[in-house]
Design a protein around this motif. Sequence first.
Motif, PDB file in Angstrom:
ATOM      1  N   GLU A 190       0.565  -1.252   0.079  1.00  0.00           N
ATOM      2  CA  GLU A 190       0.269   0.058   0.057  1.00  0.00           C
ATOM      3  C   GLU A 190       1.039   1.076   0.067  1.00  0.00           C
ATOM      4  OE1 GLU A 190      -3.946   2.195   2.479  1.00  0.00           O
ATOM      5  OE2 GLU A 190      -3.273   0.207   3.206  1.00  0.00           O
ATOM      6  N   GLY A 191       0.595   2.336  -1.320  1.00  0.00           N
ATOM      7  CA  GLY A 191       1.502   3.568  -0.960  1.00  0.00           C
ATOM      8  C   GLY A 191       2.450   3.278  -1.555  1.00  0.00           C
ATOM      9  N   LEU A 192       3.399   2.100  -1.948  1.00  0.00           N
ATOM     10  CA  LEU A 192       4.608   2.160  -2.479  1.00  0.00           C
ATOM     11  C   LEU A 192       5.109   2.511  -3.200  1.00  0.00           C
ATOM     12  CD1 LEU A 192       7.349  -0.188  -1.740  1.00  0.00           C
ATOM     13  CD2 LEU A 192       6.254  -1.989  -3.018  1.00  0.00           C
ATOM     14  N   LYS A 193       4.354   2.918  -4.809  1.00  0.00           N
ATOM     15  CA  LYS A 193       5.172   3.242  -5.737  1.00  0.00           C
ATOM     16  C   LYS A 193       4.887   4.716  -5.560  1.00  0.00           C
ATOM     17  CE  LYS A 193       3.071   6.104  -9.637  1.00  0.00           C
ATOM     18  NZ  LYS A 193       1.899   6.438 -10.312  1.00  0.00           N
ATOM     19  N   ASP A 194       4.913   5.799  -4.252  1.00  0.00           N
ATOM     20  CA  ASP A 194       4.571   6.363  -3.574  1.00  0.00           C
ATOM     21  C   ASP A 194       5.946   7.159  -2.566  1.00  0.00           C
ATOM     22  OD1 ASP A 194       2.859   8.200  -5.176  1.00  0.00           O
ATOM     23  OD2 ASP A 194       1.472   7.477  -3.674  1.00  0.00           O
ATOM     24  N   ARG A 195       6.220   5.817  -2.561  1.00  0.00           N
ATOM     25  CA  ARG A 195       7.277   5.671  -1.641  1.00  0.00           C
ATOM     26  C   ARG A 195       9.046   5.647  -2.469  1.00  0.00           C
ATOM     27  NH1 ARG A 195       4.355   2.374   1.546  1.00  0.00           N
ATOM     28  NH2 ARG A 195       5.032   0.554   1.152  1.00  0.00           N
ATOM     29  N   ILE A 196       8.858   5.107  -3.347  1.00  0.00           N
ATOM     30  CA  ILE A 196       9.571   4.538  -4.362  1.00  0.00           C
ATOM     31  C   ILE A 196       9.771   5.667  -4.775  1.00  0.00           C
ATOM     32  CG2 ILE A 196      10.586   3.018  -6.466  1.00  0.00           C
ATOM     33  CD1 ILE A 196       8.829   1.031  -5.111  1.00  0.00           C
ATOM     34  N   ILE A 197       9.223   6.426  -5.272  1.00  0.00           N
ATOM     35  CA  ILE A 197       9.790   7.400  -6.020  1.00  0.00           C
ATOM     36  C   ILE A 197       9.990   8.719  -4.798  1.00  0.00           C
ATOM     37  CG2 ILE A 197       9.054   9.224  -7.364  1.00  0.00           C
ATOM     38  CD1 ILE A 197       6.372   7.968  -8.558  1.00  0.00           C
ATOM     39  N   GLU A 198       9.641   9.118  -4.401  1.00  0.00           N
ATOM     40  CA  GLU A 198      10.042   9.952  -2.558  1.00  0.00           C
ATOM     41  C   GLU A 198      11.148   9.318  -2.274  1.00  0.00           C
ATOM     42  OE1 GLU A 198       8.689  11.550   1.577  1.00  0.00           O
ATOM     43  OE2 GLU A 198       8.014   9.965   0.794  1.00  0.00           O
ATOM     44  N   VAL A 220      14.328  -2.450 -11.145  1.00  0.00           N
ATOM     45  CA  VAL A 220      13.877  -2.561  -9.928  1.00  0.00           C
ATOM     46  C   VAL A 220      14.234  -4.159 -10.051  1.00  0.00           C
ATOM     47  CG1 VAL A 220      11.457  -4.100  -9.247  1.00  0.00           C
ATOM     48  CG2 VAL A 220      11.781  -0.987  -9.938  1.00  0.00           C
ATOM     49  N   LEU A 221      14.813  -5.276  -8.950  1.00  0.00           N
ATOM     50  CA  LEU A 221      14.742  -6.438  -9.100  1.00  0.00           C
ATOM     51  C   LEU A 221      13.462  -6.786  -8.121  1.00  0.00           C
ATOM     52  CD1 LEU A 221      18.490  -6.419  -7.974  1.00  0.00           C
ATOM     53  CD2 LEU A 221      17.639  -6.397 -10.244  1.00  0.00           C
ATOM     54  N   GLU A 222      12.383  -7.101  -8.439  1.00  0.00           N
ATOM     55  CA  GLU A 222      11.287  -7.712  -7.589  1.00  0.00           C
ATOM     56  C   GLU A 222      11.351  -9.623  -7.774  1.00  0.00           C
ATOM     57  OE1 GLU A 222       7.554  -8.434  -6.073  1.00  0.00           O
ATOM     58  OE2 GLU A 222       8.212  -9.344  -8.117  1.00  0.00           O
ATOM     59  N   MET A 223      11.115  -9.747  -6.508  1.00  0.00           N
ATOM     60  CA  MET A 223      10.788 -11.445  -5.826  1.00  0.00           C
ATOM     61  C   MET A 223       9.773 -11.165  -4.528  1.00  0.00           C
ATOM     62  SD  MET A 223      11.634 -10.596  -3.213  1.00  0.00           S
ATOM     63  CE  MET A 223      11.611 -12.488  -1.847  1.00  0.00           C
ATOM     64  N   VAL A 224       8.688 -10.508  -4.236  1.00  0.00           N
ATOM     65  CA  VAL A 224       7.615 -10.956  -4.319  1.00  0.00           C
ATOM     66  C   VAL A 224       6.612 -11.181  -4.744  1.00  0.00           C
ATOM     67  CG1 VAL A 224       6.052  -9.580  -1.533  1.00  0.00           C
ATOM     68  CG2 VAL A 224       8.688  -8.692  -2.457  1.00  0.00           C
ATOM     69  N   ASN A 228       3.214  -4.832  -9.071  1.00  0.00           N
ATOM     70  CA  ASN A 228       2.573  -4.033 -10.212  1.00  0.00           C
ATOM     71  C   ASN A 228       2.476  -1.693  -9.896  1.00  0.00           C
ATOM     72  OD1 ASN A 228       0.230  -6.160  -9.833  1.00  0.00           O
ATOM     73  ND2 ASN A 228       0.305  -5.578 -11.386  1.00  0.00           N
ATOM     74  N   GLU A 229       2.999  -2.023  -7.823  1.00  0.00           N
ATOM     75  CA  GLU A 229       2.963  -0.997  -7.678  1.00  0.00           C
ATOM     76  C   GLU A 229       5.030  -0.090  -7.562  1.00  0.00           C
ATOM     77  OE1 GLU A 229       2.025   1.294  -4.865  1.00  0.00           O
ATOM     78  OE2 GLU A 229       0.241   1.025  -5.830  1.00  0.00           O
ATOM     79  N   SER A 230       5.902  -1.641  -8.021  1.00  0.00           N
ATOM     80  CA  SER A 230       6.679  -1.445  -7.833  1.00  0.00           C
ATOM     81  C   SER A 230       7.113  -1.304  -9.623  1.00  0.00           C
ATOM     82  CB  SER A 230       7.879  -2.570  -8.171  1.00  0.00           C
ATOM     83  OG  SER A 230       7.188  -2.852  -7.037  1.00  0.00           O
ATOM     84  N   PHE A 231       6.597  -1.471 -11.076  1.00  0.00           N
ATOM     85  CA  PHE A 231       6.098  -1.333 -12.465  1.00  0.00           C
ATOM     86  C   PHE A 231       5.747   0.162 -12.152  1.00  0.00           C
ATOM     87  CE2 PHE A 231       3.274  -0.579 -16.293  1.00  0.00           C
ATOM     88  CZ  PHE A 231       4.769  -1.192 -17.445  1.00  0.00           C
ATOM     89  N   ASP A 232       4.646   0.573 -11.701  1.00  0.00           N
ATOM     90  CA  ASP A 232       4.131   1.966 -11.800  1.00  0.00           C
ATOM     91  C   ASP A 232       5.260   2.988 -11.498  1.00  0.00           C
ATOM     92  OD1 ASP A 232       1.435   0.890 -12.509  1.00  0.00           O
ATOM     93  OD2 ASP A 232       0.946   0.939 -10.765  1.00  0.00           O
ATOM     94  N   ALA A 233       6.071   2.280 -10.626  1.00  0.00           N
ATOM     95  CA  ALA A 233       7.641   3.298 -10.418  1.00  0.00           C
ATOM     96  C   ALA A 233       8.373   3.344 -10.951  1.00  0.00           C
ATOM     97  CB  ALA A 233       7.775   2.653  -8.737  1.00  0.00           C
ATOM     98  N   LEU A 234       8.250   2.571 -12.181  1.00  0.00           N
ATOM     99  CA  LEU A 234       9.444   2.383 -13.223  1.00  0.00           C
ATOM    100  C   LEU A 234       9.544   3.784 -14.416  1.00  0.00           C
ATOM    101  CD1 LEU A 234       9.445  -1.127 -14.736  1.00  0.00           C
ATOM    102  CD2 LEU A 234      11.069   0.028 -13.182  1.00  0.00           C
ATOM    103  N   ALA A 235      10.690   4.551 -14.616  1.00  0.00           N
ATOM    104  CA  ALA A 235      11.210   5.931 -15.289  1.00  0.00           C
ATOM    105  C   ALA A 235      11.088   5.671 -16.605  1.00  0.00           C
ATOM    106  CB  ALA A 235      12.242   6.410 -14.991  1.00  0.00           C
ATOM    107  N   THR A 236      11.035   6.135 -17.590  1.00  0.00           N
ATOM    108  CA  THR A 236      11.089   5.552 -18.582  1.00  0.00           C
ATOM    109  C   THR A 236      12.276   4.653 -19.184  1.00  0.00           C
ATOM    110  OG1 THR A 236       9.937   7.906 -19.350  1.00  0.00           O
ATOM    111  CG2 THR A 236      11.378   7.062 -21.637  1.00  0.00           C
ATOM    112  N   PHE A 237      12.086   3.442 -20.252  1.00  0.00           N
ATOM    113  CA  PHE A 237      13.028   3.045 -20.679  1.00  0.00           C
ATOM    114  C   PHE A 237      13.675   2.482 -19.111  1.00  0.00           C
ATOM    115  CE2 PHE A 237      13.275   5.487 -24.712  1.00  0.00           C
ATOM    116  CZ  PHE A 237      13.576   4.890 -25.302  1.00  0.00           C
ATOM    117  N   GLY A 238      12.807   2.124 -18.439  1.00  0.00           N
ATOM    118  CA  GLY A 238      13.225   1.599 -16.288  1.00  0.00           C
ATOM    119  C   GLY A 238      12.890  -0.108 -16.971  1.00  0.00           C
TER     120      GLY A 238
END
Length: 317
Positions: A185-193, A203-207, A213-223
Amino acid sequence: MRAVQISEFGGPEVLEVVDIAEPVPGDGQILITVDRAGVNYADTHQVENSYLSKAKLPLTPGGEVVGHTEDGRRVVALVGSGGYAEKAVGYAQAAFDVPEGVSDADALALIVQGTSAWHLLKTSTHMQPGESVLIHAGAGGVGSLAIQLAKLWGAGRVIATASTEEKRKQILELGADAAIDGEPEGLKDRIIEANDGKPVDIVLEMVGGPTLNESFDALATFGRLVTFGAASRQMAEPIAPARLMKGSKTIAGFWLADCFKTPALLGDPLTELFGLVQDGKLRSILGGDYALSEIVTAHEDMRARRTVGKLVLDPTR
């Protein structure tokens, strides 16, 4: 010999210490007297038969060991299964000599978690100097090594997640620039902050589940996001191709087993990682040295996220 065996699939409660016959090496295999066996999160999936490769009963879990061969070599080896025992067999091409200055725990951490971190950064995401990297479960086996490697290889900003304040403190001590709560919950915003108000490059994701989904939403262009596990045992929501196109984003998958048939895909990274440990530039975290008789506790601790770093088993106890 003493070994852990399961006769039915399930949780940690199905793990039993029993006496079984010593394994006999076949063509191309070697017999190893086990000094320590590694415990991996994948083992918890293998025990409940929810892993990518299906298991057969009866089963002695454990995919990696460090110990001595019959001719006196000290090796760390991938054995597939059978590692939770006093002796194990593995293919000679998947056994690597352990150099001086590298402990048993170091060797076990590097052969799976270390080579995974190496490939996640170099092969799957092609990290470039100056790029920002988000690492989930930063206090875990892969995460704790990936933080250090990303910094060594010139990452611009390294952010890692962890579930407790104590683990987040440890992440910072490993060299991360920021440590954040990994709750979805709120992970995208915490990542960007944590990345100074900007989306992240890698992003290295294993959860799995909503964390992906939250991590994907925090990806930059060409992320680039690489998924290499599903510790939450939840499925992520499907991501439509149009969402990949907008922002030119990439999702990759990584499974270390795909490297097993090409020894150099393990041996070359492992040689580099051994050298970094010998030079004092990389350190593994020993999260627990359990007796073989404590295997149920080891799996319970891992599944409950009470552990950090690398867990090992001592078959003599």
